[in-house]
Scaffold this active site. Structure first.
Site, PDB file in Angstrom:
ATOM      1  N   HIS A  88      74.381  10.637 119.151  1.00 40.78           N
ATOM      2  CA  HIS A  88      75.769  10.646 118.709  1.00 40.78           C
ATOM      3  C   HIS A  88      76.129  12.022 118.182  1.00 40.78           C
ATOM      4  O   HIS A  88      75.335  12.953 118.253  1.00 40.78           O
ATOM      5  CB  HIS A  88      76.008   9.564 117.657  1.00 40.78           C
ATOM      6  N   HIS A 140      73.751  14.128 116.140  1.00 41.75           N
ATOM      7  CA  HIS A 140      72.642  14.825 116.791  1.00 41.75           C
ATOM      8  C   HIS A 140      73.049  16.181 117.332  1.00 41.75           C
ATOM      9  O   HIS A 140      72.216  17.022 117.609  1.00 41.75           O
ATOM     10  CB  HIS A 140      72.099  13.994 117.950  1.00 41.75           C
ATOM     11  N   LYS A 172      68.667   4.395 121.000  1.00 42.19           N
ATOM     12  CA  LYS A 172      69.999   4.591 120.442  1.00 42.19           C
ATOM     13  C   LYS A 172      70.619   5.793 121.125  1.00 42.19           C
ATOM     14  O   LYS A 172      69.919   6.744 121.461  1.00 42.19           O
ATOM     15  CB  LYS A 172      69.918   4.869 118.941  1.00 42.19           C
TER      16      LYS A 172
END
Length: 607
Positions: free
Chosen positions: A168, A171, A165
């Site tokens: 984003h 984070h 993933k």
RNA sequence: GCGCCCGUAGCUCAGUCGGAUAGAGCGGCUGAUUCCUAAUCAGCAGGUCGCAGGUUCAAAUCCUGCCGGGCGCACCA
């Protein structure tokens, strides 16, 4: 730098689903209003600390109290001096009038370099101008200004993204806060171990493998690994409802993975992991984050059985609805901690328990901090309490450092739905805007792209760190990309101005011995701002709150800008004055570089 | 339903185990650049500190209740 899969990821990823939010309760040991310096070695006495200690000692003697119960306050207004002691409480205890007491104390105290004055029931302390200038300048021109020699072992787990993933905006917080805390503890003399607990394990990988088997495209994977994997993940969730076969395939794939046997699933998983870690690494480099240990959850795979067995030997394991749990009602937590499902698989908590035990055995830490979103508060409470119930004497060294959710005016983002704001995009946009501004303001700059990168990243990082950790933050492009006012670029600019002045002086910055510091008496505000830096770092460490450093730097930046706007440094007709001001500029430059460095904000010398 | 977090100026936020006139940035309005980078500085306007009680010499800060917003509550991570 990035270990091979199998010895890689650790849990934080599981730790970060979509953007994050709310805090938890377990409060930290709070520092007093002005952190006590009583227990610190001389090497840590910097800036105003020495005065605070002297004042507290004199006050303690006058009041016949132990020095560590005398708490000084920082007055709100400059005219009240640098430190204050409200007499209400003591006066009440002793049955005397507080104002009278303040007056008597003011008359009786004789503190080297510090004036005491009673203002009503307040006892205010003002540091003599010459002493202030000499002490602050000497300390702030030292390479160890604000440093400590604590010696404790502190583990900081942060970032912890999920394989497959994209990182984003959520984070950003854990990465930037964690990296800043780790640098601060290092600065304060802790032995620091930075851990990235990557989410590389769990049933979601079965889903990913199943999706790959159906729709995977090798060329697309090569072109944009994370993008393609994300697309598969999104597609899986879009179709699993109508397609029960898909779910079964996912379960089968995860079983194959979990078997521990070498198999096509495992090979694929390893490949996805490598691709993801490479992607993360580019972000870490831009943010200046690094790790001593990159261990995925899978690293603890072979410790899980032993962990469950340990829980059983401790007598805390119970069976409930076919699952194995640890009851925590005795610790005030209603929800039991689930360590093995009815199907026999282990869970997030199991892996965290195994990881914690492994870290304890490896490092015997004094603190093990988890910089993870506040929405996981319950998980950390449970996990600590399980260790407590097992009779470990180190469970309370584990500490969740929660932070608030990133919110969007336009509504929530969701990884599953494919609506994510990639961290990379945020950084790119910031850098792009910075580039335009550099182009406009300093077209002569020798390396515009490099400064743009530094300023853009600095803006984003500082914006995050200037807010209280546990409050939710509203993501607003206008604010994140602002370069004026209380921002990272403002401090970077201040630093660059100082560098510029020093450069134009055409000689090395004067050393403390060459300076008549008394000539800086008219710059009290600047000296005080400098002098408060060490205490700010120390308090930020105690409270696990990088914002306190950011705030101290903003105060320093503001007084520095006022300083060099009102006072010409170079070219006057008084060489001694020029020398003193140059030294002050150098002290500001050093302190900004040091403080911004702690926060992870780059410090270009020209912009 | 239960638990936790948050609610300060138009906006975004500081406010030190309760303490002196509640601060800053943005936005708005005034000014400042023959001079070391104006990504700057000086100033003005702008606040019933969500509401109501309570504790206290003293409450934005502590306690209770309510309102509003968010997060969480075992076989996901």
């Amino acid at each position: 730098m990035v270990p091979p899969p199998g010895s890689t990821a650790t849990p934080n990823s599981a730790r970060s689903t979509p953007p994050t939010s709310a805090p938890r309760s377990a409060s930290r040991s709070a520092a007093c209003s002005y952190p006590s310096t009583a227990a610190l070695p001389d090497s840590m006495l910097h800036g105003l600390d020495a005065f605070a200690e002297r004042i507290a000692a004199a006050l303690a003697a006058a009041l016949d109290l132990p020095a560590d119960v005398v708490r000084l306050e920082r007055p709100r207004h400059d005219e009240h001096g640098e430190f204050a002691y409200p007499c209400f409480r003591i006066a009440k205890e002793r049955g005397v009038n507080p104002a009278q007491m303040a007056q008597d104390l003011a008359a009786g105290l004789d503190i080297d370099g510090v004036g005491a004055a009673a203002v009503g029931p307040f006892l205010n302390f003002t540091i003599a101008g010459t002493d202030l200038a000499a002490a602050v300048l000497a300390a702030s021109l030292s390479d160890s200004f604000g440093r400590g020699s604590d010696g404790r072992t502190t583990l900081v787990e942060y970032s912890s993204p999920n394989i497959a993933k994209p990182m984003h905006i959520g984070h950003l917080r854990t990465t930037v806060i964690g990296a800043a805390l780790a640098r601060m503890y290092d600065f304060l003399g802790h032995r620091v171990v930075r851990i990235n607990h990557i989410g590389d394990w769990g049933s979601q990988f079965g889903k990913l493998l199943a999706a790959w088997a159906r729709w995977g495209d090798d060329d697309a994977l090569k072109a944009d690994p994370i993008g393609h994997l994300l697309k598969l993940y999104v597609q899986f969730h879009a179709e699993e409802e109508q397609d029960t076969g898909l779910k079964d395939e996912a379960k089968a794939a995860f079983r194959a993975l979990e078997s521990g046997q070498e198999c096509p699933e495992r090979a694929l998983w390893r490949r996805f992991t490598e691709l993801s870690l490479g992607d993360f690494e580019t972000i870490y480099q831009r943010l200046g984050a690094h790790f001593d240990l990159v261990r995925g959850e899978s690293w603890y795979e072979d410790q899980l059985e032993g962990l469950v067995q340990w829980l059983d030997e401790c007598g805390v394991l119970e069976e409930s609805d076919g699952a194995q749990v640890v009851d925590l009602s005795s610790e005030g937590i209603k929800t039991p901690c689930l360590v093995r499902t009815g199907h026999g698989t282990t869970l997030y908590a199991t892996r965290d328990l195994a990881a914690a035990r492994s870290r304890w055995q490896e490092f015997a830490f004094d603190h093990c901090l988890y910089v993870v979103g506040a929405e996981q508060t319950l998980h950390f409470q449970q996990f600590r309490m399980v260790l407590k119930r097992c009779g470990s004497d180190w469970w309370d060294r584990i500490e969740h450092i929660p932070f608030g959710l990133v919110r969007f005016a336009e509504g929530k983002l969701s990884t599953r739905a494919g609506r994510v704001l990639r961290l990379q995009e945020v950084l790119d946009r910031a850098v792009e805007l910075a580039r335009e501004i550099v182009e406009e303001k300093n077209p002569e700059h020798a390396d515009k792209q490099r400064v743009a990168e530094q300023v853009g990243i600095g803006a984003v990082v500082f914006h995050d760190l200037k807010h209280q950790r546990q409050k939710d933050v509203l993501f607003d492009w206008k604010e994140v990309l602002s370069f004026e006012g209380d921002t990272g670029p403002y401090l970077q600019y201040t630093h660059a101005r100082c560098c510029s002045i020093l450069r134009k002086s055409g000689r090395p910055a004067p050393s403390f011995d060459e300076v008549d510091s008394a000539l800086l008496q008219d710059s009290r505000e600047l000296l005080v701002a400098l002098g408060r830096f060490p205490a700010a770092v120390r308090e930020a460490g105690d409270k696990r709150e990088p914002m306190l450093v950011a705030q101290a730097l903003l105060r320093l930046g503001a007084s520095a800008n006022a300083f060099y706007r009102e006072r010409r440094v170079l070219g006057g007709d008084d060489p001694a004055l020029e020398n003193a001001r140059l030294a002050a500029i150098d002290a500001v430059r050093r302190t900004l570089a040091s403080g911004l460095g702690l926060l992870g904000v780059p410090t270009p010398e020209e912009m």
